[in-house]
Every structure is written in structure tokens, then in C-alpha cells.
Design a protein around this motif. Structure first.
Motif, PDB file in Angstrom:
ATOM      1  N   TYR A 111       3.141   5.265  18.531  1.00  0.00           N
ATOM      2  CA  TYR A 111       3.349   6.599  17.979  1.00  0.00           C
ATOM      3  C   TYR A 111       2.905   6.692  16.522  1.00  0.00           C
ATOM      4  O   TYR A 111       2.318   7.688  16.107  1.00  0.00           O
ATOM      5  N   GLN A 112       3.212   5.660  15.742  1.00  0.00           N
ATOM      6  CA  GLN A 112       2.837   5.684  14.326  1.00  0.00           C
ATOM      7  C   GLN A 112       1.812   4.595  14.055  1.00  0.00           C
ATOM      8  O   GLN A 112       1.968   3.448  14.505  1.00  0.00           O
ATOM      9  N   ASN A 113       0.771   4.953  13.333  1.00  0.00           N
ATOM     10  CA  ASN A 113      -0.294   4.020  12.988  1.00  0.00           C
ATOM     11  C   ASN A 113      -0.869   4.482  11.654  1.00  0.00           C
ATOM     12  O   ASN A 113      -1.800   5.269  11.601  1.00  0.00           O
ATOM     13  N   GLY A 114      -0.265   4.013  10.565  1.00  0.00           N
ATOM     14  CA  GLY A 114      -0.627   4.546   9.262  1.00  0.00           C
ATOM     15  C   GLY A 114      -0.815   3.465   8.222  1.00  0.00           C
ATOM     16  O   GLY A 114      -0.949   2.281   8.527  1.00  0.00           O
ATOM     17  N   SER A 115      -0.809   3.887   6.970  1.00  0.00           N
ATOM     18  CA  SER A 115      -0.999   2.973   5.852  1.00  0.00           C
ATOM     19  C   SER A 115      -0.334   3.551   4.623  1.00  0.00           C
ATOM     20  O   SER A 115      -0.290   4.772   4.422  1.00  0.00           O
ATOM     21  N   THR A 116       0.177   2.654   3.777  1.00  0.00           N
ATOM     22  CA  THR A 116       0.766   3.094   2.514  1.00  0.00           C
ATOM     23  C   THR A 116      -0.279   3.700   1.575  1.00  0.00           C
ATOM     24  O   THR A 116       0.083   4.287   0.561  1.00  0.00           O
ATOM     25  N   ARG A 117      -1.556   3.569   1.924  1.00  0.00           N
ATOM     26  CA  ARG A 117      -2.616   4.193   1.107  1.00  0.00           C
ATOM     27  C   ARG A 117      -2.441   5.703   1.018  1.00  0.00           C
ATOM     28  O   ARG A 117      -2.904   6.315   0.047  1.00  0.00           O
ATOM     29  N   THR A 118      -1.828   6.301   2.032  1.00  0.00           N
ATOM     30  CA  THR A 118      -1.770   7.762   2.086  1.00  0.00           C
ATOM     31  C   THR A 118      -0.456   8.344   1.571  1.00  0.00           C
ATOM     32  O   THR A 118      -0.172   9.526   1.785  1.00  0.00           O
ATOM     33  N   MET A 119       0.340   7.529   0.864  1.00  0.00           N
ATOM     34  CA  MET A 119       1.528   8.082   0.219  1.00  0.00           C
ATOM     35  C   MET A 119       1.135   9.169  -0.785  1.00  0.00           C
ATOM     36  O   MET A 119       0.116   9.059  -1.471  1.00  0.00           O
ATOM     37  N   ILE A 120       1.953  10.191  -0.881  1.00  0.00           N
ATOM     38  CA  ILE A 120       1.755  11.209  -1.913  1.00  0.00           C
ATOM     39  C   ILE A 120       2.143  10.637  -3.283  1.00  0.00           C
ATOM     40  O   ILE A 120       1.401  10.762  -4.261  1.00  0.00           O
ATOM     41  N   PHE A 121       3.312  10.007  -3.335  1.00  0.00           N
ATOM     42  CA  PHE A 121       3.809   9.379  -4.561  1.00  0.00           C
ATOM     43  C   PHE A 121       3.863   7.877  -4.331  1.00  0.00           C
ATOM     44  O   PHE A 121       4.556   7.405  -3.423  1.00  0.00           O
ATOM     45  N   ASP A 122       3.109   7.121  -5.127  1.00  0.00           N
ATOM     46  CA  ASP A 122       3.023   5.679  -4.898  1.00  0.00           C
ATOM     47  C   ASP A 122       4.301   4.972  -5.350  1.00  0.00           C
ATOM     48  O   ASP A 122       5.215   5.575  -5.920  1.00  0.00           O
ATOM     49  N   VAL A 123       4.368   3.678  -5.064  1.00  0.00           N
ATOM     50  CA  VAL A 123       5.585   2.915  -5.319  1.00  0.00           C
ATOM     51  C   VAL A 123       5.965   2.948  -6.796  1.00  0.00           C
ATOM     52  O   VAL A 123       7.140   3.146  -7.152  1.00  0.00           O
ATOM     53  N   ALA A 124       5.006   2.738  -7.682  1.00  0.00           N
ATOM     54  CA  ALA A 124       5.314   2.744  -9.113  1.00  0.00           C
ATOM     55  C   ALA A 124       5.875   4.095  -9.552  1.00  0.00           C
ATOM     56  O   ALA A 124       6.842   4.158 -10.334  1.00  0.00           O
ATOM     57  N   THR A 125       5.291   5.164  -9.051  1.00  0.00           N
ATOM     58  CA  THR A 125       5.785   6.502  -9.378  1.00  0.00           C
ATOM     59  C   THR A 125       7.218   6.675  -8.901  1.00  0.00           C
ATOM     60  O   THR A 125       8.074   7.218  -9.618  1.00  0.00           O
ATOM     61  N   LEU A 126       7.502   6.209  -7.686  1.00  0.00           N
ATOM     62  CA  LEU A 126       8.841   6.384  -7.119  1.00  0.00           C
ATOM     63  C   LEU A 126       9.902   5.625  -7.915  1.00  0.00           C
ATOM     64  O   LEU A 126      10.973   6.162  -8.207  1.00  0.00           O
ATOM     65  N   VAL A 127       9.624   4.355  -8.259  1.00  0.00           N
ATOM     66  CA  VAL A 127      10.599   3.582  -9.019  1.00  0.00           C
ATOM     67  C   VAL A 127      10.858   4.252 -10.367  1.00  0.00           C
ATOM     68  O   VAL A 127      12.016   4.414 -10.793  1.00  0.00           O
TER      69      VAL A 127
END
Length: 285
Positions: free
Chosen positions: A208-224
Motif C-alpha cells: 500500500y505504501q511505497n515512498g521516501s523521506t525525500r518527499t517530506m514537506i518539512f525535513d527532519v532538521a526543520t521539525l526538530v
């Protein structure tokens, strides 16, 4: 390093996965994979441990949540534009935050309960971020320095409770077993780029899901950095960073979980989870 916890629920021991894939018992070295163990200096000491001198875990031992003593689980909603679209919700202009109670945490292969009255229980594979030192008002440029490591999280959700019962999202996100975490906490030094990790989820063998963290709107550094403006992040806190498209809510027509199904999910380099869905249990005696 790949750090983990193994043993019966509530009685897990700390461990690590050695170079040959064998689980080694860290009980003689640290009390648990929690709190001060996750500080940078203490992780550095763990890297110097001679793993071949450590006892091995019992064959077939249960794998527990990869971090203990979690103070809070902070989740990010609609952090993939395609997931927002499939959910018929606007793409956020800044991160949407909600919380899961720590009582929702379970091991990566433990059973997941379908809540009583639940009609629309859903799956969400997510990159988990485990905080390694206290973070308050952190800038984006230094945010990754505050991360101990990464793990797989299944942000299980009951959509009817989340979207149709009034209030905020938490009531649809907080049922027992709705936060499988693990199998491992992979330390940050072994994850070259958290924004380039393939992720997937199957239900009963159907992808059902086949994705990548490349397509995050807000990246990890931004979120932290962003979350640290609103609350202090402490060692052991977990951030679930959002899910790519392919959730049950987004299928046409929607597809939801029922008891007796098997979810299998994973993220490249961070391991895999597998859960059987079961009816919710009553109050413990």
C-alpha cells in the motif's frame, strides 16, 4: 550502532546488534536504552565496547520498543504533500503537531489492537527520530546534532475517532498498541541522510505504501528546530515525522484494518516490523 531492547514486555533488557547480526546483551554495560544512555558522550562509550565479549540474547527473544522511558511522542501530521492530497486536506504551511500517549508504545512485532467501536483503523509507516540531548529553541542549522538516532514507527490511527468524533486528533491516535517502535534505534552516525530513506508498508502481502523521506514537506532538521520552539525535547523523546501516500483512508474506496490481518513495514537501513491485528483487550486485572 543498532541498539534495541529484548525480552518480555515490561522486563526488556538493553542490547545491540553486532557486526554479524547477533543480538548482544548490554545489561552489564548500561541499565537501559533510555535517558542518559542516549547522550552523545555515552553513545560514544558504547561504540568502544567489545561486543564479542557480551552474552547473546536468547534465541527467539521478543523485541521490545527500541527506547525506554519515553517522555513524549510528538507526531507530525500531513508532512507529505501526496498524503495530504489523498486525505482531502490542505497542504500545511507549517508543521501540524499532535501527541501520542506513551501508553500506546509497543514492540515492533507485538499485536496491534483494533479498538472497541473502531470502524476505520489505519496504518502509517513513519520515520522516527529519537532525541539524544535536551533541545530548546534550537536552530535548524544545528538541529541534527540533537538526534541520538532513527527508527521505524507505525503511527496506527482510528480514523473515525480521529476525524468524526469532535476535538483534536489525539483520540484517534492514542489507543494501546498504536505506536509500535523499532526494531532498532540506529544511531545518527550510521544514517548518512535522513532525507533519503525508502519506506514501505504491506497489509496481507499487498503493498500500500511505497515512498521516501525525500518527499517530506518539512525535513527532519526543520521539525526538530520547530518543535523545540514550543516544548523542550529531552533524551528519549520520539518524533514521528509523517507518512507518505498509501494509507487506508486514501484508497478508493477506503480500506481499513480488521482483526486477523498482518501489517509488515520497514525503512531502508532501519529494519522491519510485523504486526497481527487483534480485538482490543479489556482492563488489565
Amino acid at each position: 550502532m543498532k541498539l534495541l531492547r529484548f525480552g518480555p514486555a515490561g522486563h526488556e533488557k538493553p542490547g545491540l546488534v553486532d557486526a554479524s547480526g547477533v543480538i548482544r546483551d548490554l545489561s552489564s554495560v548500561v541499565d537501559d536504552i533510555a535517558g542518559a544512555t542516549l547522550l552523545p558522550a555515552n553513545l560514544a562509550k558504547l561504540r568502544d565496547v567489545k561486543t564479542d565479549t557480551l552474552p547473546t540474547a536468547p534465541a527467539g527473544a521478543r523485541i521490545g520498543p527500541c527506547v525506554a522511558g519515553v517522555g513524549k511522542v510528538i507526531c507530525v501530521g500531513l508532512n507529505y504533500s501526496d498524503h495530504a492530497k489523498e486525505s482531502n486536506m490542505a497542504i500545511p504551511t507549517e508543521p501540524i503537531l499532535f501527541m501520542k500517549p506513551t501508553s500506546a508504545i509497543c514492540g515492533p512485532n507485538d499485536h496491534v489492537e483494533i479498538p472497541r467501536g473502531g470502524e476505520k483503523t489505519d496504518w502509517e509507516v513513519e520515520l522516527g527520530v529519537v532525541i539524544g540531548k535536551t533541545a530548546k529553541y534550537v536552530g535548524k542549522e544545528s538541529a541534527l546534532d540533537y538526534i541520538a538516532g532513527y527508527c521505524v514507527v507505525n503511527d496506527v490511527s482510528e480514523r473515525a475517532f480521529q476525524l468524526e468524533r469532535g476535538g483534536q486528533w489525539d483520540k484517534g491516535k492514542g489507543h494501546d498498541t498504536f505506536a509500535p517502535i523499532g526494531p532498532w534505534l540506529v544511531t545518527a552516525d550510521e544514517v548518512a541522510d535522513p532525507q533519503n530513506l525508502a519506506m514501505w508498508l504491506d497489509v496481507d502481502g499487498h503493498r500500500y505504501q511505497n515512498g521516501s523521506t525525500r518527499t517530506m514537506i518539512f525535513d527532519v532538521a526543520t521539525l526538530v528546530s520547530y518543535i523545540s520552539q514550543f516544548m523542550t525535547l529531552q533524551p528519549g523523546d520520539v518524533i514521528a515525522t509523517g507518512t507518505p501516500p498509501g494509507v487506508g483512508l486514501g484508497q478508493k474506496p477506503p480500506v481499513y484494518l480488521h482483526a486477523g490481518q498482518t501489517m509488515k513495514l520497514g525503512i531502508a537501513g532501519l529494519g522491519e516490523q510485523q504486526q497481527l491485528t487483534v480485538p482490543a483487550k479489556g482492563t488489565a486485572a
